[in-house]
Design a protein around this motif. Structure first.
Motif, PDB file in Angstrom:
ATOM      1  N   TYR A  15       1.878  -0.142   5.939  1.00 15.67           N
ATOM      2  CA  TYR A  15       0.534  -0.565   5.528  1.00 15.67           C
ATOM      3  C   TYR A  15      -0.515  -0.299   6.612  1.00 15.67           C
ATOM      4  O   TYR A  15      -1.419   0.539   6.444  1.00 15.67           O
ATOM      5  N   ILE A  16      -0.390  -0.976   7.749  1.00 15.27           N
ATOM      6  CA  ILE A  16      -1.418  -0.830   8.780  1.00 15.27           C
ATOM      7  C   ILE A  16      -1.267   0.501   9.499  1.00 15.27           C
ATOM      8  O   ILE A  16      -2.257   1.182   9.802  1.00 15.27           O
ATOM      9  N   GLY A  40       8.232   1.402   4.641  1.00 16.88           N
ATOM     10  CA  GLY A  40       7.128   2.338   4.471  1.00 16.88           C
ATOM     11  C   GLY A  40       7.411   3.330   3.355  1.00 16.88           C
ATOM     12  O   GLY A  40       8.490   3.338   2.746  1.00 16.88           O
ATOM     13  N   PHE A  41       6.425   4.190   3.090  1.00 12.26           N
ATOM     14  CA  PHE A  41       6.508   5.151   1.994  1.00 12.26           C
ATOM     15  C   PHE A  41       6.103   6.530   2.485  1.00 12.26           C
ATOM     16  O   PHE A  41       5.073   6.683   3.148  1.00 12.26           O
ATOM     17  N   ARG A  42       6.901   7.518   2.122  1.00 15.24           N
ATOM     18  CA  ARG A  42       6.610   8.883   2.550  1.00 15.24           C
ATOM     19  C   ARG A  42       5.248   9.340   2.050  1.00 15.24           C
ATOM     20  O   ARG A  42       4.538  10.092   2.746  1.00 15.24           O
ATOM     21  N   ALA A 176      -6.144  -7.343   5.385  1.00 13.85           N
ATOM     22  CA  ALA A 176      -6.270  -7.276   3.924  1.00 13.85           C
ATOM     23  C   ALA A 176      -7.049  -6.028   3.543  1.00 13.85           C
ATOM     24  O   ALA A 176      -7.597  -5.314   4.382  1.00 13.85           O
ATOM     25  N   GLY A 177      -7.091  -5.754   2.240  1.00  9.35           N
ATOM     26  CA  GLY A 177      -7.858  -4.628   1.742  1.00  9.35           C
ATOM     27  C   GLY A 177      -7.068  -3.335   1.756  1.00  9.35           C
ATOM     28  O   GLY A 177      -5.851  -3.317   1.939  1.00  9.35           O
ATOM     29  N   ALA A 178      -7.776  -2.232   1.565  1.00  3.12           N
ATOM     30  CA  ALA A 178      -7.166  -0.909   1.490  1.00  3.12           C
ATOM     31  C   ALA A 178      -8.215   0.132   1.846  1.00  3.12           C
ATOM     32  O   ALA A 178      -9.420  -0.163   1.885  1.00  3.12           O
ATOM     33  N   ASP A 179      -7.763   1.342   2.101  1.00  2.17           N
ATOM     34  CA  ASP A 179      -8.669   2.437   2.424  1.00  2.17           C
ATOM     35  C   ASP A 179      -9.736   2.577   1.335  1.00  2.17           C
ATOM     36  O   ASP A 179      -9.399   2.632   0.145  1.00  2.17           O
ATOM     37  N   SER A 184      -4.675   5.034   1.002  1.00  2.00           N
ATOM     38  CA  SER A 184      -3.539   4.188   1.351  1.00  2.00           C
ATOM     39  C   SER A 184      -3.900   2.745   1.077  1.00  2.00           C
ATOM     40  O   SER A 184      -5.065   2.400   0.870  1.00  2.00           O
ATOM     41  N   GLY A 185      -2.864   1.897   1.084  1.00  2.00           N
ATOM     42  CA  GLY A 185      -3.055   0.476   0.852  1.00  2.00           C
ATOM     43  C   GLY A 185      -1.720  -0.221   1.006  1.00  2.00           C
ATOM     44  O   GLY A 185      -0.727   0.394   1.411  1.00  2.00           O
TER      45      GLY A 185
END
Length: 345
Positions: A15-16, A40-42, A176-179, A184-185
């Motif tokens: 995330y971060i 995490g995610f690729r 909190a939040g997202a790009d 990303s988020g």
């Protein structure tokens, strides 16, 4: 050293960490990522960014990355972050967050990498008697997660005193939040962060939100926290890196927050306003160890860095988190060839 030295981001598929990668790329820094993809995610790593699937305690892999990518700085986000899990499985946290950080620091020193930024936490303060919280507030963690991070802060301080390394430990409050561009988020299933849970409820992925405790010493009885937009936080990391390079003899430890707290009810009300709906709320007892209020004093970071948050508005944070929640399924449903452009090393 060139100002745009290549940066290795550990946990850069999380995330971060993924937002730090975006902030570095947006500012023109060469970036590489190492992540074991356990949480995490690729898809969170942008195409073209060198990606290494592996463990931050793998000394041979780290040595290869440092050499191949000519790494001049490390941003360390890899680790475990769920407080209740740390209580149930403390050794996992002392392994992932402390022992593996020790191995990473050793590899940094061995390779002569001169700068390191560490993802720390307000959990190192425990349940402080004061609010807002300054960096010199006594640190008394109340769970293994907080202790695991505080131990790494200590290791960095001792290592910087003995070797040509300077570091910055950034103590996050509630991220909190997202790009804003929805690049990303927060993607992890079963997340426990309030805003993530609320956005899942608002988009039909959960039936309700549990409110833990309504008898706190706060204006509406629910816990108050300092919510910082993840993109503002990521920008703080880039500015901290510039500060470390500008003054190699100086290390830094700073809080990351806005200095303004919102209660659980205020956050849920903000989600309702943005969506025009109503989230079902179910009230329950307090969770052990939750302080009434935890708000940062951001005076030091504002005085030290040219950091001027661009997203310090609760409804904007909510809007970006909701936007990510709505596109997340597209990513989780399968990665496109573009997202797989660079395979794991």
């Amino acid at each position: 050293m060139d100002r745009k030295t290549p940066v290795l981001v550990t946990g850069g598929a999380g995330y971060i960490g993924s937002h730090a990668v975006l902030a570095l790329l947006d500012a023109g820094w060469p970036v590489a990522v190492i992540d074991d993809l356990s949480t995490g995610f690729r898809f969170a790593v942008p195409p073209g960014v060198p990606f290494y699937r592996g463990d931050v305690a793998d000394a041979d892999l780290l040595a290869r990355i440092f050499e191949e990518q000519r790494i001049g700085a490390v941003m360390h986000f890899a680790g475990s972050v769920v407080v209740p899990e740390s209580v149930a499985d403390p050794l996992k946290y002392y392994d992932n967050n402390t022992a593996k950080s020790r191995a990473l620091i050793a590899a940094v020193v061995a390779a002569g990498v001169p700068h390191m930024i560490f993802s720390s936490t307000a959990a190192t303060y425990g349940m402080p008697d004061v609010s807002p919280v300054r960096e010199d507030t006594p640190q008394h963690p109340i769970n293994p997660y907080g202790w695991s991070k505080l131990m790494t802060e200590r290791m960095l301080a001792d290592t910087a005193a003995a070797h040509p390394l300077n570091y910055c430990a950034l103590r996050y409050f509630n991220v909190a939040g997202a790009d804003p561009q929805a690049r990303s988020g927060q993607s992890t299933a079963g997340a426990t962060h309030l805003l993530k849970v609320a956005c899942e409820a608002a988009t039909g992925k959960r039936s309700h939100v549990d409110v833990f405790g309504t008898d706190y010493a706060t204006p509406d009885g629910t816990g108050v926290r300092d919510y910082i937009h993840v993109s503002d936080l990521a920008e703080a990391h880039v500015l901290a890196l510039e500060a470390l390079i500008a003054e190699p003899a100086r290390s830094l430890t700073m809080n990351c927050g806005y200095g303004r707290g919102f209660s659980v009810r205020e956050v849920l009300d903000a989600v309702d306003r943005v969506t025009g709906g109503t989230i079902e709320r179910r009230h329950g007892p307090r969770r052990a160890g939750d302080p009434d209020s935890l708000v940062a004093d951001p005076a030091l970071i504002r005085a030290t860095l040219p950091w001027r948050p661009r997203h310090a508005d609760l409804e904007r944070i909510v809007s970006h988190a909701l936007q990510w929640e709505r596109v997340l399924g597209e990513h989780l449903g399968g990665e496109s060839p573009a997202l797989r452009a660079r395979p794991a090393a």
